[in-house]
Design an enzyme around this catalytic site. Structure first.
Site, PDB file in Angstrom:
ATOM      1  N   ASP B  61      38.680  41.891  50.579  1.00 46.32           N
ATOM      2  CA  ASP B  61      38.490  42.272  49.170  1.00 46.32           C
ATOM      3  C   ASP B  61      37.273  43.177  49.091  1.00 46.32           C
ATOM      4  O   ASP B  61      36.241  42.870  49.684  1.00 46.32           O
ATOM      5  CB  ASP B  61      38.294  41.026  48.287  1.00 46.32           C
ATOM      6  CG  ASP B  61      38.586  41.307  46.809  1.00 46.32           C
ATOM      7  OD1 ASP B  61      38.028  42.297  46.277  1.00 46.32           O
ATOM      8  OD2 ASP B  61      39.363  40.563  46.212  1.00 46.32           O
ATOM      9  N   SER B  68      34.257  38.783  33.811  1.00 46.96           N
ATOM     10  CA  SER B  68      35.647  38.683  33.335  1.00 46.96           C
ATOM     11  C   SER B  68      36.596  38.139  34.402  1.00 46.96           C
ATOM     12  O   SER B  68      37.780  37.946  34.132  1.00 46.96           O
ATOM     13  CB  SER B  68      36.135  40.055  32.876  1.00 46.96           C
ATOM     14  OG  SER B  68      36.129  40.949  33.979  1.00 46.96           O
ATOM     15  N   LEU B  70      35.938  35.202  36.058  1.00 47.45           N
ATOM     16  CA  LEU B  70      35.660  33.789  36.316  1.00 47.45           C
ATOM     17  C   LEU B  70      36.709  32.836  35.753  1.00 47.45           C
ATOM     18  O   LEU B  70      36.860  31.726  36.248  1.00 47.45           O
ATOM     19  CB  LEU B  70      34.276  33.406  35.776  1.00 47.45           C
ATOM     20  CG  LEU B  70      33.094  34.235  36.303  1.00 47.45           C
ATOM     21  CD1 LEU B  70      31.780  33.647  35.807  1.00 47.45           C
ATOM     22  CD2 LEU B  70      33.082  34.332  37.814  1.00 47.45           C
ATOM     23  N   ARG B  72      39.766  32.886  36.082  1.00 46.23           N
ATOM     24  CA  ARG B  72      40.965  32.739  36.921  1.00 46.23           C
ATOM     25  C   ARG B  72      40.680  32.750  38.417  1.00 46.23           C
ATOM     26  O   ARG B  72      41.615  32.713  39.209  1.00 46.23           O
ATOM     27  CB  ARG B  72      41.976  33.855  36.588  1.00 46.23           C
ATOM     28  CG  ARG B  72      41.511  35.259  36.980  1.00 46.23           C
ATOM     29  CD  ARG B  72      42.514  36.325  36.562  1.00 46.23           C
ATOM     30  NE  ARG B  72      42.136  37.651  37.032  1.00 46.23           N
ATOM     31  CZ  ARG B  72      41.195  38.411  36.502  1.00 46.23           C
ATOM     32  NH1 ARG B  72      40.492  37.989  35.465  1.00 46.23           N
ATOM     33  NH2 ARG B  72      40.936  39.611  37.010  1.00 46.23           N
ATOM     34  N   LYS B  85      33.111  39.783  46.612  1.00 52.49           N
ATOM     35  CA  LYS B  85      34.064  38.664  46.560  1.00 52.49           C
ATOM     36  C   LYS B  85      34.409  38.133  47.946  1.00 52.49           C
ATOM     37  O   LYS B  85      34.527  36.917  48.142  1.00 52.49           O
ATOM     38  CB  LYS B  85      35.357  39.100  45.857  1.00 52.49           C
ATOM     39  CG  LYS B  85      35.228  39.204  44.352  1.00 52.49           C
ATOM     40  CD  LYS B  85      36.604  39.474  43.748  1.00 52.49           C
ATOM     41  CE  LYS B  85      36.479  39.732  42.262  1.00 52.49           C
ATOM     42  NZ  LYS B  85      37.785  40.058  41.665  1.00 52.49           N
ATOM     43  N   CYS B 173      63.340  44.983  50.341  1.00 53.01           N
ATOM     44  CA  CYS B 173      64.764  44.629  50.190  1.00 53.01           C
ATOM     45  C   CYS B 173      65.001  44.048  48.789  1.00 53.01           C
ATOM     46  O   CYS B 173      65.992  44.358  48.127  1.00 53.01           O
ATOM     47  CB  CYS B 173      65.179  43.564  51.207  1.00 53.01           C
ATOM     48  SG  CYS B 173      65.185  44.083  52.925  1.00 53.01           S
ATOM     49  N   CYS B 187      46.906  43.523  35.093  1.00 55.46           N
ATOM     50  CA  CYS B 187      46.269  42.310  34.586  1.00 55.46           C
ATOM     51  C   CYS B 187      45.207  42.668  33.540  1.00 55.46           C
ATOM     52  O   CYS B 187      45.033  41.988  32.540  1.00 55.46           O
ATOM     53  CB  CYS B 187      45.667  41.590  35.785  1.00 55.46           C
ATOM     54  SG  CYS B 187      44.389  40.453  35.424  1.00 55.46           S
ATOM     55  N   CYS B 247      62.408  47.302  56.811  1.00 49.47           N
ATOM     56  CA  CYS B 247      62.842  46.310  57.804  1.00 49.47           C
ATOM     57  C   CYS B 247      64.267  46.535  58.287  1.00 49.47           C
ATOM     58  O   CYS B 247      64.756  45.779  59.123  1.00 49.47           O
ATOM     59  CB  CYS B 247      62.697  44.890  57.258  1.00 49.47           C
ATOM     60  SG  CYS B 247      63.965  44.431  56.058  1.00 49.47           S
TER      61      CYS B 247
END
Lengths: 80, 264
Positions: B61, B68, B70, B72, B85, B173, B187, B247
């Site tokens: 990360d 903002s 915290l 989640r 992070k 797929c 989000c 794949c």
């Protein structure tokens, strides 16, 4: 000279485990790992404190499909 | 390789499960998992993987903890605002389980570094928050032959699927058309409730554990979709596409298979 295949000899081996003073569920964890390392047909004799340890380890071993025999403060297990 | 006394005690409540075994525990200990993103999905996923005893966990990360985040991202606490992070997650996971190795990678996963970062992992858990990264992770895992757990959350809903490249449907797929950038709300725009990230991220850890140990049935060729508002889970069947550019046959065998062929 022995003509037994290795598996047959190993299956006859009896292992002992002294788990007196070891609390639940760690006593069952150790019993279970010992059984896992043994061949099918192997025998394990476990020494346990009376009461909950003796009852719960023998019940758990039965639930896992092994043959279990209580003998005083010993549990005799035939690995299945 | 035997489990130490502290390990037996630490993992005793999973070691006594009838589905579990010492062999399952040891396969977790010898496993390496890469978690992409230490956010709403990555925090719970990495927490349960570390707690369960996955021997090596990489956390990728490049963001820093913001106020903002915290609601989640429960590995990041108020005093951690401003910390990287990846580093902060590694510290918290190390407190949780010092028996396992946590490696922080404060980097952004990009086409130039994806193969190098993911190579060697037994399972990749994709907890990223963009479609571009998700397709990149999928394509890289397909090329390297690494099992993958994909997921996403938005609002009160989420979905999760497991992938064994070459054996089950990959993300491409299942979702062959990559959304145009900006066509799906992020989000930041649409919002997300922390608890749905907790559920789906925990499910990702469960899937990774199943893939690593052989215990249970992973979500292969299935997508689990959860409408958290209606409390309605839905399992959707999916399957491989022979013409899949990631794949399918045109993509060639995964790198692992190629190496085996070359060795023969």
């Amino acid at each position: 000279m022995s003509a037994h295949p290795r598996g047959a000899v190993a299956a006859r081996e009896v292992q002992e485990l002294d788990l007196r003073g070891v609390a639940c569920p760690l006593n069952w964890v150790r019993t279970r790992l010992a059984l896992e390392s043994m061949p099918v047909g192997g025998r394990l004799v476990v020494l346990l404190d009376p009461g909950e340890p003796l009852e719960s380890v023998s019940r758990s071993a039965r639930e896992d499909g092994h043959e279990v025999e209580l003998d005083g403060d010993l549990v005799r297990i035939l690995r299945r | 390789m035997t489990l130490s006394d502290p390990e037996l005690i630490r993992y005793s409540r999973q070691l006594v499960m009838s589905e579990w075994s010492g062999a399952a525990q040891e396969s977790l200990r010898s496993a390496s998992v890469m978690v992409i993103g230490a956010g709403a999905l990555g925090c719970p996923a990495a927490t349960y993987l570390a707690a369960a005893g996955v021997g090596r966990i990489g956390v990728i990360d490049d963001d820093e903890v913001e106020l903002s985040n915290l609601h989640r991202q429960p590995l990041h606490l108020t005093p951690d605002i401003g910390a990287r992070k990846a580093d902060n997650a590694a510290v918290k996971l190390g407190f949780l389980n010092p028996e396992v190795v946590i490696e922080p990678f404060p980097a952004r996963l990009e086409p130039a570094n994806a193969e190098a970062l993911l190579a060697g992992a037994n399972v990749v858990v994709d907890c990223s928050d963009s479609f571009a990264t998700r397709y990149l992770v999928n394509d890289t895992c397909c090329a390297l032959g690494i099992a993958l757990v994909e997921a996403g959350v938005l609002g009160l809903s989420g979905l999760v699927m497991s992938i064994r490249p070459g054996e089950s449907a990959c993300y491409r797929c299942a979702f062959p058309i990559e959304p145009e950038p900006g066509s799906v709300p992020t989000c930041r725009e649409a919002g997300v409730l922390g608890a749905i990230g907790g559920i789906i991220g925990s499910f990702q850890a469960l899937e990774a554990i199943k893939l690593l140990t052989g215990v249970g049935e992973p979500l292969l060729d299935r997508i689990l979709q959860l409408d958290g508002a209606a409390s309605a889970p839905l399992a959707i069947s999916t399957r491989r596409r022979q013409d899949c550019p990631a794949c399918g046959e045109a993509a060639g065998p995964p790198a692992g298979a190629r190496a085996v062929e070359e060795a023969v």
